[in-house]
Design a protein around this motif. Structure first.
Motif, PDB file in Angstrom:
ATOM      1  N   ASP A  91       4.509 -46.402  27.220  1.00 43.41           N
ATOM      2  CA  ASP A  91       3.547 -45.196  26.753  1.00 43.41           C
ATOM      3  C   ASP A  91       4.145 -43.972  27.293  1.00 43.41           C
ATOM      4  O   ASP A  91       4.505 -43.720  28.543  1.00 43.41           O
ATOM      5  N   LEU A  92       4.582 -43.126  26.343  1.00 43.73           N
ATOM      6  CA  LEU A  92       5.230 -41.838  26.606  1.00 43.73           C
ATOM      7  C   LEU A  92       4.467 -40.760  27.325  1.00 43.73           C
ATOM      8  O   LEU A  92       5.036 -39.846  28.017  1.00 43.73           O
ATOM      9  N   GLU A  93       3.289 -40.937  27.301  1.00 41.58           N
ATOM     10  CA  GLU A  93       2.196 -39.946  27.924  1.00 41.58           C
ATOM     11  C   GLU A  93       2.242 -40.403  29.539  1.00 41.58           C
ATOM     12  O   GLU A  93       2.451 -39.424  30.382  1.00 41.58           O
ATOM     13  N   ILE A  94       2.392 -41.528  29.922  1.00 40.13           N
ATOM     14  CA  ILE A  94       2.603 -41.881  31.186  1.00 40.13           C
ATOM     15  C   ILE A  94       4.017 -41.702  31.605  1.00 40.13           C
ATOM     16  O   ILE A  94       4.203 -41.155  32.642  1.00 40.13           O
ATOM     17  N   VAL A  95       5.072 -41.704  30.797  1.00 36.95           N
ATOM     18  CA  VAL A  95       6.390 -41.310  31.214  1.00 36.95           C
ATOM     19  C   VAL A  95       6.327 -39.710  31.701  1.00 36.95           C
ATOM     20  O   VAL A  95       6.854 -39.165  32.393  1.00 36.95           O
ATOM     21  N   ASN A  96       5.477 -39.064  30.456  1.00 37.59           N
ATOM     22  CA  ASN A  96       5.398 -37.581  30.791  1.00 37.59           C
ATOM     23  C   ASN A  96       4.739 -37.266  32.271  1.00 37.59           C
ATOM     24  O   ASN A  96       5.309 -36.279  32.919  1.00 37.59           O
ATOM     25  N   GLN A  97       3.674 -38.021  32.511  1.00 42.34           N
ATOM     26  CA  GLN A  97       3.208 -37.811  33.974  1.00 42.34           C
ATOM     27  C   GLN A  97       4.102 -37.971  34.750  1.00 42.34           C
ATOM     28  O   GLN A  97       3.781 -37.288  36.001  1.00 42.34           O
ATOM     29  N   ALA A  98       5.075 -39.061  35.140  1.00 41.86           N
ATOM     30  CA  ALA A  98       5.938 -39.449  35.947  1.00 41.86           C
ATOM     31  C   ALA A  98       6.941 -38.113  36.004  1.00 41.86           C
ATOM     32  O   ALA A  98       7.307 -37.628  37.171  1.00 41.86           O
ATOM     33  N   LEU A  99       7.476 -37.637  34.826  1.00 40.33           N
ATOM     34  CA  LEU A  99       8.037 -36.465  34.933  1.00 40.33           C
ATOM     35  C   LEU A  99       7.668 -35.220  35.269  1.00 40.33           C
ATOM     36  O   LEU A  99       8.257 -34.216  36.186  1.00 40.33           O
ATOM     37  N   ARG A 100       6.331 -35.174  35.376  1.00 40.57           N
ATOM     38  CA  ARG A 100       5.706 -33.793  35.889  1.00 40.57           C
ATOM     39  C   ARG A 100       5.543 -33.714  37.259  1.00 40.57           C
ATOM     40  O   ARG A 100       5.947 -32.746  37.959  1.00 40.57           O
ATOM     41  N   THR A 101       5.560 -34.812  37.798  1.00 44.39           N
ATOM     42  CA  THR A 101       5.299 -35.029  39.452  1.00 44.39           C
ATOM     43  C   THR A 101       6.688 -35.185  40.066  1.00 44.39           C
ATOM     44  O   THR A 101       7.345 -34.259  41.069  1.00 44.39           O
ATOM     45  N   ASN A 102       7.664 -36.150  39.294  1.00 43.38           N
ATOM     46  CA  ASN A 102       8.913 -36.679  39.947  1.00 43.38           C
ATOM     47  C   ASN A 102      10.131 -35.740  39.738  1.00 43.38           C
ATOM     48  O   ASN A 102      11.099 -35.820  40.429  1.00 43.38           O
ATOM     49  N   LEU A 103      10.073 -35.013  38.602  1.00 36.30           N
ATOM     50  CA  LEU A 103      10.936 -33.964  38.273  1.00 36.30           C
ATOM     51  C   LEU A 103      10.472 -32.418  38.325  1.00 36.30           C
ATOM     52  O   LEU A 103      11.155 -31.515  38.899  1.00 36.30           O
ATOM     53  N   TYR A 104       9.480 -31.983  37.464  1.00 39.96           N
ATOM     54  CA  TYR A 104       9.180 -30.910  37.241  1.00 39.96           C
ATOM     55  C   TYR A 104       8.760 -30.246  38.724  1.00 39.96           C
ATOM     56  O   TYR A 104       9.093 -29.021  39.087  1.00 39.96           O
ATOM     57  N   GLY A 105       8.019 -30.988  39.359  1.00 42.91           N
ATOM     58  CA  GLY A 105       7.524 -30.545  40.779  1.00 42.91           C
ATOM     59  C   GLY A 105       8.611 -30.155  41.820  1.00 42.91           C
ATOM     60  O   GLY A 105       8.583 -29.077  42.106  1.00 42.91           O
ATOM     61  N   PRO A 106       9.849 -31.045  41.996  1.00 41.47           N
ATOM     62  CA  PRO A 106      10.803 -30.915  42.795  1.00 41.47           C
ATOM     63  C   PRO A 106      11.533 -29.578  42.052  1.00 41.47           C
ATOM     64  O   PRO A 106      11.922 -28.561  42.950  1.00 41.47           O
ATOM     65  N   TRP A 107      11.507 -29.479  40.923  1.00 40.32           N
ATOM     66  CA  TRP A 107      12.257 -28.493  40.482  1.00 40.32           C
ATOM     67  C   TRP A 107      11.688 -27.125  40.453  1.00 40.32           C
ATOM     68  O   TRP A 107      12.158 -26.019  41.062  1.00 40.32           O
ATOM     69  N   LEU A 108      10.285 -27.234  40.346  1.00 43.74           N
ATOM     70  CA  LEU A 108       9.587 -25.714  40.964  1.00 43.74           C
ATOM     71  C   LEU A 108       9.565 -25.413  42.088  1.00 43.74           C
ATOM     72  O   LEU A 108       9.771 -24.093  42.377  1.00 43.74           O
ATOM     73  N   LEU A 109       9.368 -26.395  43.162  1.00 44.41           N
ATOM     74  CA  LEU A 109       9.596 -26.010  44.339  1.00 44.41           C
ATOM     75  C   LEU A 109      10.993 -25.537  44.912  1.00 44.41           C
ATOM     76  O   LEU A 109      11.217 -24.681  45.559  1.00 44.41           O
ATOM     77  N   CYS A 110      12.082 -26.081  44.142  1.00 43.86           N
ATOM     78  CA  CYS A 110      13.396 -25.504  44.306  1.00 43.86           C
ATOM     79  C   CYS A 110      13.425 -24.047  43.999  1.00 43.86           C
ATOM     80  O   CYS A 110      14.040 -23.159  44.599  1.00 43.86           O
ATOM     81  N   GLN A 111      13.020 -23.653  42.846  1.00 41.53           N
ATOM     82  CA  GLN A 111      13.032 -22.476  42.059  1.00 41.53           C
ATOM     83  C   GLN A 111      12.296 -21.524  42.959  1.00 41.53           C
ATOM     84  O   GLN A 111      12.597 -20.358  43.003  1.00 41.53           O
ATOM     85  N   ALA A 112      11.092 -22.094  43.682  1.00 36.64           N
ATOM     86  CA  ALA A 112      10.442 -21.144  44.429  1.00 36.64           C
ATOM     87  C   ALA A 112      11.070 -20.843  45.985  1.00 36.64           C
ATOM     88  O   ALA A 112      10.933 -19.638  46.289  1.00 36.64           O
ATOM     89  N   PHE A 113      11.817 -21.804  46.572  1.00 36.19           N
ATOM     90  CA  PHE A 113      12.205 -21.647  47.932  1.00 36.19           C
ATOM     91  C   PHE A 113      13.456 -21.392  47.859  1.00 36.19           C
ATOM     92  O   PHE A 113      14.116 -20.676  48.916  1.00 36.19           O
ATOM     93  N   ILE A 114      14.276 -21.568  46.957  1.00 41.99           N
ATOM     94  CA  ILE A 114      15.909 -21.151  47.095  1.00 41.99           C
ATOM     95  C   ILE A 114      16.246 -19.874  47.363  1.00 41.99           C
ATOM     96  O   ILE A 114      16.969 -19.249  48.209  1.00 41.99           O
ATOM     97  N   PRO A 115      15.406 -18.841  46.749  1.00 47.94           N
ATOM     98  CA  PRO A 115      15.763 -17.401  47.091  1.00 47.94           C
ATOM     99  C   PRO A 115      15.267 -17.241  48.461  1.00 47.94           C
ATOM    100  O   PRO A 115      16.159 -16.257  49.180  1.00 47.94           O
ATOM    101  N   LEU A 116      14.577 -17.660  49.204  1.00 48.62           N
ATOM    102  CA  LEU A 116      14.187 -17.497  50.513  1.00 48.62           C
ATOM    103  C   LEU A 116      15.356 -18.018  51.457  1.00 48.62           C
ATOM    104  O   LEU A 116      15.573 -17.579  52.458  1.00 48.62           O
TER     105      LEU A 116
END
Length: 236
Positions: A106-131
């Motif tokens: 179910d690609l909606e389930i895959v999308n849910q996993a990507l949101r937390t397991n990939l996009y979450g870390p990506w957003l956090l890195c973008q937020a904290f790397i400048p600091l």
């Protein structure tokens, strides 16, 4: 336990239980101030209290890694209060889906996993790397999995496995862009660990967390852009 890491500050996501909780504990024991984060305020506060009751320097921030506004607010709070973040452990993950296969996922389930397991870390890195750049120091640890290794890949658990492959790719790309800085980015396979997600029969949580902590405390000449298991190179 006092050490040269006593003044450093670490943030661990998904830390109210399992590997995240144990990583927070071990980093605290090395003398770091740990910001334990979780989506569930009550569970996060209870986990933090357990560590504080052991005399460890741990505070709680509510954090949903899929919520960009929440991430921005936490980043701003840390910048205002501490003017630094030295260690970021992207541990929060969801949807270990061995009941699915690549043929019928179910690609909606895959999308849910990507949101937390990939996009979450990506957003956090973008937020904290400048600091981190401002302070010329950073250790980013992306908690991956053997399920994210192309070498060992099979057709099961597609949402979880593909999200971890993508997380490993993010590690490589960030490490490349940060080459020459004192910000090291690595993926860690903690192994099959006996947690709520991993189930029974895995290695003890304390053992699984050690490799993560190792990557958090790397010296300035330490590796970046690697995939490791217990401090040893893992196959991509």
């Amino acid at each position: 336990m006092k050490s040269k890491f006593a003044k450093k500050i670490a943030l661990v996501t998904g830390a109210n239980r399992g590997i995240g909780f144990e990583t927070s504990k071990q980093l605290s024991q090395f003398g770091l101030k740990v910001i334990l984060t979780a989506r569930d305020r009550i569970k996060g506060e209870n986990a933090t209290k357990k560590l504080k009751d052991q005399g460890l320097d741990v505070i709680f921030y509510e954090l949903d890694v899929t919520d960009k506004e929440n991430i921005t607010n936490v980043c701003n709070t840390i910048e205002e209060k501490f003017s630094r973040l030295d260690v970021l452990v992207n541990n929060a993950a969801i949807l270990y889906d061995p009941y699915q296969s690549a043929l019928n996922a179910d690609l909606e389930i895959v999308n849910q996993a990507l949101r937390t397991n990939l996009y979450g870390p990506w957003l956090l890195c973008q937020a904290f790397i400048p600091l981190m750049k401002r302070n010329n120091y950073g250790r980013i640890v992306n908690v991956s999995s053997g399920a994210g290794s192309l070498h060992y890949m099979n057709g099961g658990a597609p949402a979880y496995g593909i999200s971890k492959v993508a997380l490993n790719a993010l590690t490589r790309k960030l490490a490349s862009k940060l080459a020459g800085t004192n910000i090291l980015v690595n993926s860690i396979d903690p192994g099959w660990v006996a947690t709520d997600m991993g189930g029974k029969g895995g290695r003890p949580v304390a053992e699984g967390a050690k490799g993560i902590v190792w990557a958090c405390l790397l010296p300035n000449n330490g590796p970046s852009g690697g995939f490791f298991y217990d401090g040893q190179t893992e196959r991509w």
